[in-house]
Design a protein around this motif. Structure first.
Motif, PDB file in Angstrom:
ATOM      1  N   ILE A  47       0.846  -1.202   0.000  1.00 14.23           N
ATOM      2  CA  ILE A  47       0.000   0.000   0.000  1.00 14.23           C
ATOM      3  C   ILE A  47       0.874   1.242   0.000  1.00 14.23           C
ATOM      4  O   ILE A  47       0.661   2.175  -0.785  1.00 14.23           O
ATOM      5  N   THR A  48       1.898   1.253   0.834  1.00 15.89           N
ATOM      6  CA  THR A  48       2.810   2.399   0.914  1.00 15.89           C
ATOM      7  C   THR A  48       3.524   2.620  -0.407  1.00 15.89           C
ATOM      8  O   THR A  48       3.620   3.762  -0.889  1.00 15.89           O
ATOM      9  N   GLU A  49       4.024   1.553  -1.009  1.00 12.47           N
ATOM     10  CA  GLU A  49       4.731   1.665  -2.288  1.00 12.47           C
ATOM     11  C   GLU A  49       3.844   2.289  -3.365  1.00 12.47           C
ATOM     12  O   GLU A  49       4.286   3.146  -4.132  1.00 12.47           O
ATOM     13  N   ALA A  50       2.587   1.867  -3.423  1.00 16.00           N
ATOM     14  CA  ALA A  50       1.667   2.409  -4.420  1.00 16.00           C
ATOM     15  C   ALA A  50       1.430   3.896  -4.190  1.00 16.00           C
ATOM     16  O   ALA A  50       1.455   4.698  -5.133  1.00 16.00           O
ATOM     17  N   LEU A  51       1.236   4.291  -2.944  1.00 18.21           N
ATOM     18  CA  LEU A  51       0.994   5.703  -2.629  1.00 18.21           C
ATOM     19  C   LEU A  51       2.224   6.554  -2.923  1.00 18.21           C
ATOM     20  O   LEU A  51       2.116   7.639  -3.506  1.00 18.21           O
ATOM     21  N   VAL A  52       3.396   6.068  -2.554  1.00 15.31           N
ATOM     22  CA  VAL A  52       4.642   6.806  -2.819  1.00 15.31           C
ATOM     23  C   VAL A  52       4.852   6.967  -4.324  1.00 15.31           C
ATOM     24  O   VAL A  52       5.335   8.002  -4.789  1.00 15.31           O
ATOM     25  N   ALA A  53       4.440   5.967  -5.104  1.00 19.98           N
ATOM     26  CA  ALA A  53       4.582   6.025  -6.562  1.00 19.98           C
ATOM     27  C   ALA A  53       3.534   6.944  -7.204  1.00 19.98           C
ATOM     28  O   ALA A  53       3.570   7.178  -8.401  1.00 19.98           O
ATOM     29  N   GLY A  54       2.604   7.450  -6.392  1.00 16.02           N
ATOM     30  CA  GLY A  54       1.605   8.381  -6.914  1.00 16.02           C
ATOM     31  C   GLY A  54       0.282   7.743  -7.287  1.00 16.02           C
ATOM     32  O   GLY A  54      -0.581   8.392  -7.867  1.00 16.02           O
ATOM     33  N   SER A  55       0.085   6.479  -6.948  1.00 14.97           N
ATOM     34  CA  SER A  55      -1.166   5.781  -7.261  1.00 14.97           C
ATOM     35  C   SER A  55      -2.125   5.854  -6.079  1.00 14.97           C
ATOM     36  O   SER A  55      -1.702   5.829  -4.924  1.00 14.97           O
ATOM     37  N   LEU A  84      -2.834  13.104   1.576  1.00 15.38           N
ATOM     38  CA  LEU A  84      -3.442  11.780   1.519  1.00 15.38           C
ATOM     39  C   LEU A  84      -4.775  11.838   2.250  1.00 15.38           C
ATOM     40  O   LEU A  84      -4.849  12.311   3.391  1.00 15.38           O
ATOM     41  N   THR A  85      -5.826  11.385   1.574  1.00 13.29           N
ATOM     42  CA  THR A  85      -7.136  11.335   2.205  1.00 13.29           C
ATOM     43  C   THR A  85      -7.665   9.906   2.131  1.00 13.29           C
ATOM     44  O   THR A  85      -7.209   9.103   1.310  1.00 13.29           O
ATOM     45  N   PHE A  86      -8.605   9.608   2.991  1.00 13.97           N
ATOM     46  CA  PHE A  86      -9.248   8.296   2.983  1.00 13.97           C
ATOM     47  C   PHE A  86     -10.740   8.506   2.817  1.00 13.97           C
ATOM     48  O   PHE A  86     -11.338   9.317   3.523  1.00 13.97           O
TER      49      PHE A  86
END
Length: 102
Positions: free
Chosen positions: A43-51, A88-90
């Motif tokens: 999850i972190t990797e995807a968010l850091v990559a901009g997804s 970042l929002t949820f």
């Protein structure tokens, strides 16, 4: 970890998730902890990559870009530029909202 504890303590931790996997699925404690870490890492990797990240029936983690804007110090009234940033929002799914509001 009992259901009563879940509701009264207010915070679910990585250790709690790993313990629950250990108890309910039968993985070793080490395997359970590793699985929790792997999921959170992806999850972190995807968010850091901009997804954005969407977990069906749970919700979506959304990245939103905010442009540069002007802010004001509330004490002094001094105008201060606020740099562009990503927040970042949820957004919970309708199903999760419904379960929370029961």
């Amino acid at each position: 970890m009992s259901e009563a504890r879940d509701k009264t303590e207010g915070t679910l931790t990585r250790a709690d998730l790993a313990e629950r996997l250990h108890r309910e699925i039968g993985l070793s404690r080490a395997e359970s902890a590793e699985l929790v870490e792997q999921v959170l890492d992806r999850i972190t990797e995807a968010l850091v990559a901009g997804s954005n990240v969407k977990l069906s029936s749970f919700g979506s983690f959304l990245l939103r870009r905010k442009g540069q804007r002007v802010g004001r110090n509330p004490k002094t009234g001094v105008v201060v530029p606020i740099e562009p940033r990503t927040v970042l929002t949820f957004r919970p799914s309708p199903l999760l909202r419904q379960q929370i509001n029961r």
